[in-house]
Design a protein around this motif. Structure first.
Motif, PDB file in Angstrom:
ATOM      1  N   ARG A  54       3.147   4.717  -8.905  1.00  0.00           N
ATOM      2  CA  ARG A  54       4.298   4.658  -8.071  1.00  0.00           C
ATOM      3  C   ARG A  54       4.768   3.642  -7.298  1.00  0.00           C
ATOM      4  O   ARG A  54       5.294   3.625  -6.374  1.00  0.00           O
ATOM      5  CB  ARG A  54       4.472   5.996  -7.126  1.00  0.00           C
ATOM      6  N   ARG A  55       4.682   2.378  -8.047  1.00  0.00           N
ATOM      7  CA  ARG A  55       5.121   1.251  -7.517  1.00  0.00           C
ATOM      8  C   ARG A  55       5.585   0.411  -8.682  1.00  0.00           C
ATOM      9  O   ARG A  55       5.824   0.652  -9.837  1.00  0.00           O
ATOM     10  CB  ARG A  55       4.066   0.617  -6.974  1.00  0.00           C
TER      11      ARG A  55
ATOM     12  N   TYR B  43       9.495   6.653 -10.623  1.00  0.00           N
ATOM     13  CA  TYR B  43      10.537   7.535 -10.127  1.00  0.00           C
ATOM     14  C   TYR B  43      10.569   8.858 -10.755  1.00  0.00           C
ATOM     15  O   TYR B  43      11.485   9.745 -10.205  1.00  0.00           O
ATOM     16  CB  TYR B  43      11.891   6.819 -10.002  1.00  0.00           C
ATOM     17  N   LEU B  44       9.524   9.319 -11.688  1.00  0.00           N
ATOM     18  CA  LEU B  44       9.981  10.491 -12.347  1.00  0.00           C
ATOM     19  C   LEU B  44       8.752  11.515 -11.644  1.00  0.00           C
ATOM     20  O   LEU B  44       8.050  11.282 -11.018  1.00  0.00           O
ATOM     21  CB  LEU B  44       9.312  10.547 -13.749  1.00  0.00           C
ATOM     22  N   SER B  45       9.635  12.822 -11.380  1.00  0.00           N
ATOM     23  CA  SER B  45       8.823  13.820 -10.713  1.00  0.00           C
ATOM     24  C   SER B  45       7.638  14.130 -11.482  1.00  0.00           C
ATOM     25  O   SER B  45       7.401  14.284 -12.499  1.00  0.00           O
ATOM     26  CB  SER B  45       9.853  15.188 -10.474  1.00  0.00           C
ATOM     27  N   SER B  46       6.677  14.595 -10.696  1.00  0.00           N
ATOM     28  CA  SER B  46       5.439  15.066 -11.295  1.00  0.00           C
ATOM     29  C   SER B  46       5.564  16.237 -12.021  1.00  0.00           C
ATOM     30  O   SER B  46       4.319  16.537 -12.875  1.00  0.00           O
ATOM     31  CB  SER B  46       4.304  15.193 -10.007  1.00  0.00           C
ATOM     32  N   ALA B  47       6.436  16.987 -11.963  1.00  0.00           N
ATOM     33  CA  ALA B  47       6.542  18.356 -12.750  1.00  0.00           C
ATOM     34  C   ALA B  47       6.934  18.034 -14.108  1.00  0.00           C
ATOM     35  O   ALA B  47       6.793  18.842 -15.112  1.00  0.00           O
ATOM     36  CB  ALA B  47       7.326  19.188 -12.246  1.00  0.00           C
ATOM     37  N   ALA B  48       7.652  16.901 -14.483  1.00  0.00           N
ATOM     38  CA  ALA B  48       8.515  16.562 -15.905  1.00  0.00           C
ATOM     39  C   ALA B  48       7.088  16.502 -17.032  1.00  0.00           C
ATOM     40  O   ALA B  48       6.204  15.814 -16.672  1.00  0.00           O
ATOM     41  CB  ALA B  48       9.315  15.462 -15.841  1.00  0.00           C
TER      42      ALA B  48
ATOM     43  N   ASN C 229       0.800  -1.161  -0.075  1.00  0.00           N
ATOM     44  CA  ASN C 229      -0.026  -0.077   0.034  1.00  0.00           C
ATOM     45  C   ASN C 229       0.816   1.353  -0.037  1.00  0.00           C
ATOM     46  O   ASN C 229       0.264   2.407  -0.328  1.00  0.00           O
ATOM     47  CB  ASN C 229      -0.840   0.181   1.186  1.00  0.00           C
ATOM     48  N   SER C 230       2.098   1.233   0.135  1.00  0.00           N
ATOM     49  CA  SER C 230       2.922   2.485   0.516  1.00  0.00           C
ATOM     50  C   SER C 230       3.593   2.626  -0.913  1.00  0.00           C
ATOM     51  O   SER C 230       4.370   1.672  -1.517  1.00  0.00           O
ATOM     52  CB  SER C 230       4.004   2.246   1.606  1.00  0.00           C
ATOM     53  N   SER C 231       3.528   3.657  -1.288  1.00  0.00           N
ATOM     54  CA  SER C 231       4.251   4.329  -2.484  1.00  0.00           C
ATOM     55  C   SER C 231       5.777   4.100  -2.480  1.00  0.00           C
ATOM     56  O   SER C 231       6.082   4.605  -1.281  1.00  0.00           O
ATOM     57  CB  SER C 231       3.755   5.785  -3.061  1.00  0.00           C
TER      58      SER C 231
ATOM     59  N   LEU D  71       3.002   7.445 -17.853  1.00  0.00           N
ATOM     60  CA  LEU D  71       1.967   8.201 -17.070  1.00  0.00           C
ATOM     61  C   LEU D  71       1.441   7.146 -16.050  1.00  0.00           C
ATOM     62  O   LEU D  71       1.408   7.549 -14.836  1.00  0.00           O
ATOM     63  CB  LEU D  71       0.903   8.557 -17.977  1.00  0.00           C
ATOM     64  N   LEU D  72       1.210   5.937 -16.561  1.00  0.00           N
ATOM     65  CA  LEU D  72       0.716   4.905 -15.474  1.00  0.00           C
ATOM     66  C   LEU D  72       1.594   4.681 -14.315  1.00  0.00           C
ATOM     67  O   LEU D  72       1.251   4.811 -13.229  1.00  0.00           O
ATOM     68  CB  LEU D  72       0.327   3.537 -16.107  1.00  0.00           C
ATOM     69  N   GLY D  73       2.785   4.626 -14.693  1.00  0.00           N
ATOM     70  CA  GLY D  73       4.000   4.524 -13.753  1.00  0.00           C
ATOM     71  C   GLY D  73       3.972   5.692 -12.643  1.00  0.00           C
ATOM     72  O   GLY D  73       3.994   5.313 -11.247  1.00  0.00           O
ATOM     73  N   ARG D  74       3.937   6.852 -13.273  1.00  0.00           N
ATOM     74  CA  ARG D  74       4.179   7.974 -12.306  1.00  0.00           C
ATOM     75  C   ARG D  74       2.765   8.085 -11.206  1.00  0.00           C
ATOM     76  O   ARG D  74       3.055   8.615 -10.308  1.00  0.00           O
ATOM     77  CB  ARG D  74       4.197   9.161 -13.162  1.00  0.00           C
ATOM     78  N   ARG D  75       1.693   7.582 -11.922  1.00  0.00           N
ATOM     79  CA  ARG D  75       0.414   7.621 -10.969  1.00  0.00           C
ATOM     80  C   ARG D  75       0.602   6.622 -10.060  1.00  0.00           C
ATOM     81  O   ARG D  75       0.213   6.797  -8.811  1.00  0.00           O
ATOM     82  CB  ARG D  75      -0.810   7.506 -11.897  1.00  0.00           C
TER      83      ARG D  75
END
Ligand code: TRP
Length: 454
Positions: A75-76, A249-254, A6-8, A69-73
């Motif tokens: 985060r696992r 591992y990508l920042s949300s801003a990129a 459950n933890s990102s 996109l899926l990965g960044r959302r």
């Protein structure tokens, strides 16, 4: 619920450039230098290359972006990410399987990737011992024949390469992956360009360009279309959750769209460059372009036989090729390792050992496919050919298609241009149609068409 699922992950790349380097390192690999030339050679060159470029641009690029996109959302690991997104979006639970299947497919690819990369390790030692100096094309072909007949030697090189992959993953994202790609990815691209320039002076460039860009559509079959698509997926490294993991591992801003375009451009550029170099040598030495997985191993050393200072250049070249393979194989191993740490609370090092060992054992199938083709043949195909075809040409396109369908149709958050990092309304329209319709339909059509007997 399983322990820490459950933890990102809170791990992030140190910068956007670090992500681009890691993703480029993942994309640029044996697929560009070893596979692209031989697959293009088997399908007649020019027309295949055109098809390949279309596949990358219209299907590969949007899927690459969707996977990030899926990965960044999520985060696992891909398994954790799909599990989370399925819950979040309230969709049919079967969608979770995209994560599993992707990881399994990646695993199969890693197993033979490591064997081929092992050949590169062997070639580094050949170059260092001056085997290529003044050698004739037939000597070089014989050398390749000897290596691929010797299972013991191949096991040794395969073990070395798998150990290298293991070590980087065991060290983690910042201390392992990022440290590796920071220097080597720029170095590799520089050297490939240098090699193309050297070849231009040797007079082989024109022949290479002619072969690679002169289309002859009569050579294309249903199988070529499937091969072009499979190659686009393999080369970009999509469909197996590797880019999904890096996206986590990508920042949300990129900007996802912009970084994807940069990586796809580099990957395609390197594939074309390698193609020009290899086919330049093929035409220079009047070799057969359709000789399968051995093509690069029989042609590239020829570039070094006649030059002064060739041994140094040859060593450098194969070392860099090895690095390219290394920065790719780590991206394939990473998702399954993270999955073990998440769902089984294993340490990273323990998880990496388990997965590297499984991949290593599976790789033996490929080794025996080459060393003992008679015994290993299944309906006339070797296990290597079957694994490669199923994983790269069937599973990757299918999973990639599911990824883009999920992102476009099931993920409400993906309905805004901002999340993709798109500013222009025109591009957004285009992107919308591409991800919703063209991409899934094209991928499905090519998959079906590829299985249609010609
Ligand atoms: N793209 C790499 C190459 O061209 C291989 C690779 C890396 C890959 N990650 C992947 C292939 C994920 C399939 C899936 O050599």
């Amino acid at each position: 619920m399983l322990p820490s699922s459950n933890s990102s992950s809170s791990t992030r790349w140190s910068s956007r450039v670090a992500f681009i380097l890691a993703a480029t390192g993942s994309a640029v690999g044996l697929g560009n230098v070893w596979k692209f030339p031989y697959v293009a050679g088997e399908h007649g060159g020019g027309a295949f290359v055109l098809l390949y470029l279309l596949c990358v641009l219209l299907v590969g690029l949007p899927i690459f972006a969707a996977e990030i996109l899926l990965g960044r959302r999520g985060r696992r690991s891909p398994v954790g990410t799909m599990r989370r997104l399925v819950e979040e979006c309230g969709v049919f639970p079967r969608w979770r399987q995209v994560g599993w299947l992707g990881m399994a497919t990646g695993f199969v690819i890693l197993s033979y990737y490591s064997v081929i990369a092992g050949w590169i390790v062997a070639y580094v030692t050949y170059a260092a011992r001056g085997f290529f100096d003044g050698a004739a094309p037939s000597d070089i072909a014989a050398l390749f024949g000897e290596l691929t007949a010797d299972a013991g030697a191949m096991i040794l090189w395969h073990t070395i390469f798998m150990a290298l992959t293991y070590e980087v993953i065991a060290r983690g994202v910042g201390g392992g992956i990022e440290r590796l790609v920071k220097y080597f990815v720029p170095l590799l691209i520089g050297l490939l360009i240098a090699l193309a320039v050297v070849l231009a002076f040797e007079g082989g460039l024109l022949g290479g360009l002619r072969y690679l860009f002169k289309p002859d559509f009569s050579q294309l079959t249903g199988a070529s279309v499937l091969a072009a698509m499979g190659q686009a997926f393999f080369s970009l490294g999509i469909g197996a959750g590797a880019i999904m993991m890096y996206g986590a591992y990508l920042s949300s801003a990129a900007s996802i769209a912009k970084t994807s375009a940069v990586v796809a451009l580099m990957d395609t550029g390197v594939a074309l460059l390698a193609g020009v170099v290899v086919f330049g040598l093929v035409s220079l030495f009047a070799l057969d372009p359709a000789q399968g997985p051995g093509l690069v191993f029989k042609t590239l050393p020829l570039a070094f036989t006649q030059m002064t200072g060739a041994s140094y250049l040859a060593v450098m070249f194969f070392v860099l090729l090895l690095l390219a393979a290394w920065t790719s194989s780590i991206s394939i191993l990473e998702p399954s390792v993270v999955w073990l740490t998440e769902d089984f609370s294993m340490s990273r090092r323990a998880a990496a050992s388990v997965m590297a060992l499984i991949g290593w054992a599976l790789g033996l199938l490929t080794i025996f496919s080459f060393s003992d083709p008679q015994t290993m043949s299944i309906f006339g195909y070797s296990p290597f050919e079957l694994l490669d075809f199923t994983a790269a040409n069937v599973m990757l396109p299918m999973l990639g298609m599911l990824v883009v369908v999920f992102a476009a149709w099931k993920l409400p958050a993906a309905r805004t241009p901002e999340i993709w990092g798109l500013r222009s309304p025109v591009v957004w329209r285009l992107w919308f149609y591409l991800t919703h319709y063209l991409c899934p339909v094209a991928a499905a059509a090519i998959l079906l068409h590829g299985f249609w007997p010609d």
